[in-house]
Design a protein around this motif. Structure first.
Motif, short mmCIF file in Angstrom:
data_model
loop_
_atom_site.label_atom_id
_atom_site.label_comp_id
_atom_site.label_asym_id
_atom_site.label_seq_id
_atom_site.Cartn_x
_atom_site.Cartn_y
_atom_site.Cartn_z
N THR A 32 1.28 4.13 -6.05
CA THR A 32 0.54 3.14 -5.67
C THR A 32 0.92 2.05 -7.08
OG1 THR A 32 -1.49 1.98 -5.05
CG2 THR A 32 -1.55 3.65 -6.85
N SER A 33 0.33 0.81 -6.96
CA SER A 33 0.90 -0.08 -7.91
C SER A 33 -0.42 -0.93 -8.17
CB SER A 33 1.88 -1.09 -7.81
OG SER A 33 1.64 -1.95 -6.69
N GLU A 36 -1.23 -4.06 -5.71
CA GLU A 36 -1.98 -3.99 -4.61
C GLU A 36 -3.39 -4.62 -4.50
OE1 GLU A 36 -1.14 -0.30 -2.43
OE2 GLU A 36 0.45 0.20 -3.90
N LEU A 44 -7.10 2.82 -9.02
CA LEU A 44 -5.42 2.96 -9.03
C LEU A 44 -5.45 4.72 -8.77
CD1 LEU A 44 -2.95 1.61 -9.36
CD2 LEU A 44 -2.86 2.56 -11.97
N LYS A 47 -6.21 5.69 -5.14
CA LYS A 47 -5.40 5.29 -4.16
C LYS A 47 -4.16 6.13 -4.21
CE LYS A 47 -4.51 2.22 -0.88
NZ LYS A 47 -5.26 2.57 0.40
N ALA A 48 -3.47 6.41 -5.48
CA ALA A 48 -2.49 7.38 -5.48
C ALA A 48 -2.89 8.79 -5.06
CB ALA A 48 -2.35 7.60 -7.22
N ARG A 51 -2.82 8.81 -1.34
CA ARG A 51 -1.23 9.02 -0.93
C ARG A 51 -0.86 10.27 -1.15
NH1 ARG A 51 -0.12 2.84 -2.37
NH2 ARG A 51 -1.16 1.83 -0.76
N SER A 65 4.25 5.96 -0.61
CA SER A 65 4.04 4.70 -1.16
C SER A 65 3.29 3.80 -0.29
CB SER A 65 5.28 3.96 -1.57
OG SER A 65 5.94 3.43 -0.41
N ALA A 66 3.10 2.63 -0.59
CA ALA A 66 2.22 1.56 0.15
C ALA A 66 2.92 1.07 1.46
CB ALA A 66 2.16 0.46 -0.73
N GLU A 70 -0.15 6.18 5.53
CA GLU A 70 -0.83 7.20 4.80
C GLU A 70 -1.43 8.22 6.02
OE1 GLU A 70 -3.56 6.02 2.06
OE2 GLU A 70 -2.74 3.89 1.99
#
Length: 70
Positions: A32-33, A36, A44, A47-48, A51, A65-66, A70
């Motif tokens: 993730t980044s 987003e 963060l 979200k990672a 995923r 990744s985004a 998912e």
């Protein structure tokens, strides 16, 4: 993504021996980044982690990744 994929491939093809047995393993990665819209470290990491579990759930040994479902 590129770095995660290179790490994943390196681990996938690395084989070692222990007491005469060949041992190999794989890795799943969630990417993730901050861009987003996530504003803090907890978001963060969450979200990672989401995923990461999506990668494991879709067959393991993957990078998610985004821009992937998912």
């Amino acid at each position: 993504m590129d770095i995660s994929e290179r790490i994943r491939r390196s681990i996938e093809f690395a084989v070692t021996e222990h007491r005469g047995e060949r041992i190999s393993c794989t890795v799943s990665v969630g990417v993730t980044s901050v861009s987003e819209g996530i504003t803090n470290l907890d978001g963060l990491l969450r979200k990672a982690d989401d995923r990461l579990y999506a990668a494991k759930g879709s067959g393991r040994n993957r990078v998610i990744s985004a821009d992937q479902p998912e």
